[in-house]
Scaffold this motif. Sequence first.
Motif, PDB file in Angstrom:
ATOM      1  N   MET A   1      86.104 111.230  57.697  1.00 57.77           N
ATOM      2  CA  MET A   1      84.912 111.905  58.182  1.00 57.77           C
ATOM      3  C   MET A   1      83.933 111.819  56.856  1.00 57.77           C
ATOM      4  SD  MET A   1      84.302 116.159  59.030  1.00 57.77           S
ATOM      5  CE  MET A   1      85.451 115.885  60.403  1.00 57.77           C
ATOM      6  N   ILE A   2      82.618 111.493  57.240  1.00 61.48           N
ATOM      7  CA  ILE A   2      81.689 111.451  56.359  1.00 61.48           C
ATOM      8  C   ILE A   2      80.475 112.519  56.582  1.00 61.48           C
ATOM      9  CG2 ILE A   2      80.124 109.692  55.122  1.00 61.48           C
ATOM     10  CD1 ILE A   2      81.556 107.578  56.233  1.00 61.48           C
ATOM     11  N   VAL A   3      80.346 113.186  55.708  1.00 63.97           N
ATOM     12  CA  VAL A   3      79.108 114.177  55.884  1.00 63.97           C
ATOM     13  C   VAL A   3      77.995 113.931  55.294  1.00 63.97           C
ATOM     14  CG1 VAL A   3      78.711 116.789  55.296  1.00 63.97           C
ATOM     15  CG2 VAL A   3      81.355 115.958  56.131  1.00 63.97           C
ATOM     16  N   PRO A   4      76.835 113.753  55.990  1.00 66.41           N
ATOM     17  CA  PRO A   4      75.702 113.530  55.354  1.00 66.41           C
ATOM     18  C   PRO A   4      75.051 114.809  54.983  1.00 66.41           C
ATOM     19  CG  PRO A   4      75.421 113.387  57.703  1.00 66.41           C
ATOM     20  CD  PRO A   4      76.868 113.538  57.445  1.00 66.41           C
ATOM     21  N   VAL A   5      74.369 114.889  53.928  1.00 68.68           N
ATOM     22  CA  VAL A   5      73.570 116.123  53.393  1.00 68.68           C
ATOM     23  C   VAL A   5      72.176 115.695  53.439  1.00 68.68           C
ATOM     24  CG1 VAL A   5      73.230 117.614  51.396  1.00 68.68           C
ATOM     25  CG2 VAL A   5      75.226 116.723  51.605  1.00 68.68           C
ATOM     26  N   GLU A   6      71.397 116.405  54.239  1.00 65.38           N
ATOM     27  CA  GLU A   6      69.760 116.378  54.585  1.00 65.38           C
ATOM     28  C   GLU A   6      69.286 117.554  54.788  1.00 65.38           C
ATOM     29  OE1 GLU A   6      69.749 114.374  58.858  1.00 65.38           O
ATOM     30  OE2 GLU A   6      71.140 113.396  57.765  1.00 65.38           O
ATOM     31  N   ASP A   7      67.859 117.686  55.271  1.00 63.89           N
ATOM     32  CA  ASP A   7      67.177 118.620  55.596  1.00 63.89           C
ATOM     33  C   ASP A   7      67.058 119.818  54.625  1.00 63.89           C
ATOM     34  OD1 ASP A   7      66.989 117.590  58.089  1.00 63.89           O
ATOM     35  OD2 ASP A   7      68.695 118.596  58.933  1.00 63.89           O
ATOM     36  N   ASN A   8      65.948 119.542  53.548  1.00 63.50           N
ATOM     37  CA  ASN A   8      65.507 120.324  52.477  1.00 63.50           C
ATOM     38  C   ASN A   8      65.164 121.857  53.163  1.00 63.50           C
ATOM     39  OD1 ASN A   8      66.260 118.269  50.861  1.00 63.50           O
ATOM     40  ND2 ASN A   8      63.931 117.326  50.964  1.00 63.50           N
ATOM     41  N   PRO A   9      65.473 122.850  52.360  1.00 67.07           N
ATOM     42  CA  PRO A   9      64.965 124.269  52.626  1.00 67.07           C
ATOM     43  C   PRO A   9      63.433 123.886  52.072  1.00 67.07           C
ATOM     44  CG  PRO A   9      66.328 124.473  50.718  1.00 67.07           C
ATOM     45  CD  PRO A   9      66.592 123.022  51.539  1.00 67.07           C
ATOM     46  N   THR A  10      62.695 124.727  52.753  1.00 63.90           N
ATOM     47  CA  THR A  10      61.117 124.597  52.488  1.00 63.90           C
ATOM     48  C   THR A  10      60.714 125.224  51.076  1.00 63.90           C
ATOM     49  OG1 THR A  10      60.908 126.662  53.434  1.00 63.90           O
ATOM     50  CG2 THR A  10      60.293 125.102  54.908  1.00 63.90           C
ATOM     51  N   TRP A  11      61.561 125.997  50.633  1.00 58.09           N
ATOM     52  CA  TRP A  11      60.916 126.410  49.126  1.00 58.09           C
ATOM     53  C   TRP A  11      61.550 125.146  48.045  1.00 58.09           C
ATOM     54  CZ3 TRP A  11      65.620 126.296  46.330  1.00 58.09           C
ATOM     55  CH2 TRP A  11      66.690 126.448  46.999  1.00 58.09           C
ATOM     56  N   ALA A  12      62.400 124.265  48.561  1.00 57.78           N
ATOM     57  CA  ALA A  12      62.854 123.350  47.362  1.00 57.78           C
ATOM     58  C   ALA A  12      62.503 122.056  47.466  1.00 57.78           C
ATOM     59  CB  ALA A  12      64.252 123.068  47.795  1.00 57.78           C
ATOM     60  N   ALA A  13      61.189 121.719  48.525  1.00 62.02           N
ATOM     61  CA  ALA A  13      60.806 120.664  48.719  1.00 62.02           C
ATOM     62  C   ALA A  13      59.445 120.478  49.651  1.00 62.02           C
ATOM     63  CB  ALA A  13      61.662 119.355  49.176  1.00 62.02           C
ATOM     64  N   SER A  14      58.660 119.485  49.164  1.00 60.97           N
ATOM     65  CA  SER A  14      57.510 119.462  49.999  1.00 60.97           C
ATOM     66  C   SER A  14      57.746 118.890  51.540  1.00 60.97           C
ATOM     67  CB  SER A  14      56.401 118.749  49.245  1.00 60.97           C
ATOM     68  OG  SER A  14      56.011 119.013  48.084  1.00 60.97           O
ATOM     69  N   THR A  15      58.741 118.337  51.685  1.00 55.27           N
ATOM     70  CA  THR A  15      59.282 117.821  52.925  1.00 55.27           C
ATOM     71  C   THR A  15      60.843 117.960  53.155  1.00 55.27           C
ATOM     72  OG1 THR A  15      59.750 115.693  52.042  1.00 55.27           O
ATOM     73  CG2 THR A  15      57.668 115.807  52.777  1.00 55.27           C
ATOM     74  N   PRO A  16      60.938 118.052  54.326  1.00 58.40           N
ATOM     75  CA  PRO A  16      62.706 118.364  54.550  1.00 58.40           C
ATOM     76  C   PRO A  16      63.234 116.978  54.492  1.00 58.40           C
ATOM     77  CG  PRO A  16      61.372 117.903  56.770  1.00 58.40           C
ATOM     78  CD  PRO A  16      60.457 117.927  55.778  1.00 58.40           C
ATOM     79  N   CYS A  17      62.776 115.928  54.191  1.00 55.77           N
ATOM     80  CA  CYS A  17      63.462 114.825  54.345  1.00 55.77           C
ATOM     81  C   CYS A  17      63.656 114.033  52.955  1.00 55.77           C
ATOM     82  CB  CYS A  17      63.146 113.701  55.508  1.00 55.77           C
ATOM     83  SG  CYS A  17      61.323 113.471  55.570  1.00 55.77           S
ATOM     84  N   GLY A  18      62.332 114.482  52.136  1.00 58.35           N
ATOM     85  CA  GLY A  18      62.324 113.459  50.944  1.00 58.35           C
ATOM     86  C   GLY A  18      62.548 114.319  49.432  1.00 58.35           C
ATOM     87  N   PRO A  19      61.794 113.966  48.344  1.00 56.93           N
ATOM     88  CA  PRO A  19      62.008 114.556  47.184  1.00 56.93           C
ATOM     89  C   PRO A  19      62.440 115.938  46.915  1.00 56.93           C
ATOM     90  CG  PRO A  19      60.679 112.401  46.784  1.00 56.93           C
ATOM     91  CD  PRO A  19      60.797 112.817  48.202  1.00 56.93           C
ATOM     92  N   ILE A  20      63.411 116.398  46.447  1.00 60.85           N
ATOM     93  CA  ILE A  20      63.355 117.705  45.858  1.00 60.85           C
ATOM     94  C   ILE A  20      62.599 117.941  44.749  1.00 60.85           C
ATOM     95  CG2 ILE A  20      65.161 119.609  45.192  1.00 60.85           C
ATOM     96  CD1 ILE A  20      67.439 118.103  46.813  1.00 60.85           C
TER      97      ILE A  20
END
Length: 232
Positions: A1-20
């Motif tokens: 099993m490979i678990v991908p980590v994605e979808d930033n919370p709004t307080w941590a980044a400007s986008t859900p998919c990009g730089p923290i």
Amino acid sequence: MIVPVEDNPTWAASTPCGPIHQEHLQTFSDFLTAAAARYGSAPYNVLHWAIYNEPDNANSIDFPWLGGCWGAYHPKSAPGAGGAAYANMMSYAYPAIKAGNPEAQVLLGGLAYEYWYQTDGGPFDYYFLSDLLNAGGAAYFDIINFHYYPAWAWRWVDPGGDRYKNNIYGKANSILNVVKGISGEDKPIACTEVGYPTTGPDGQALVYNEELSSRYVMQVYARAMFAGISPI
């Protein structure tokens, strides 16, 4: 099993998919350590973690659903994006996961590594992988991870006419050569997304159909084994 980590919370980044945001990378690290520790033992036994999905996507406006948008050089790139930024994030993520479970293996987020903005007008950043490696990123992943679709097979055709170097093997070998050439390291390689569509444009029934899709399952596994790709 490979678990991908994605979808930033709004307080941590400007986008859900990009730089923290830099000030939240330690919080991200704490999360990864806790996740690796919790899910690395029974009954979960998760030992493989991928950080974002197709992080070389450079269009954070139209393609955030891909799961990653760390690519740069695009008019719609996320603020602060780029391969070097991804390497910086991985410098936090990699030791954090290992702290949670020393047996865990860290994968690059599955690279699209085609349909580049610079040459094809697509959403993906041609320079993402080289920028990542030039920033020292090879130290922060155990396994290279990429995606492959035969619609782009033409890009990986061997100019010498060797058909055994084409298809998924050609793409894997191209990526391995870039990693080796910049970092000097030989890394194992995995393919976490591959497929052959059953439908396509009108008038192309001989190109897209269920029979060819069924055949492709066997073909791509055989080619992947030949190329040393594991898992696929």
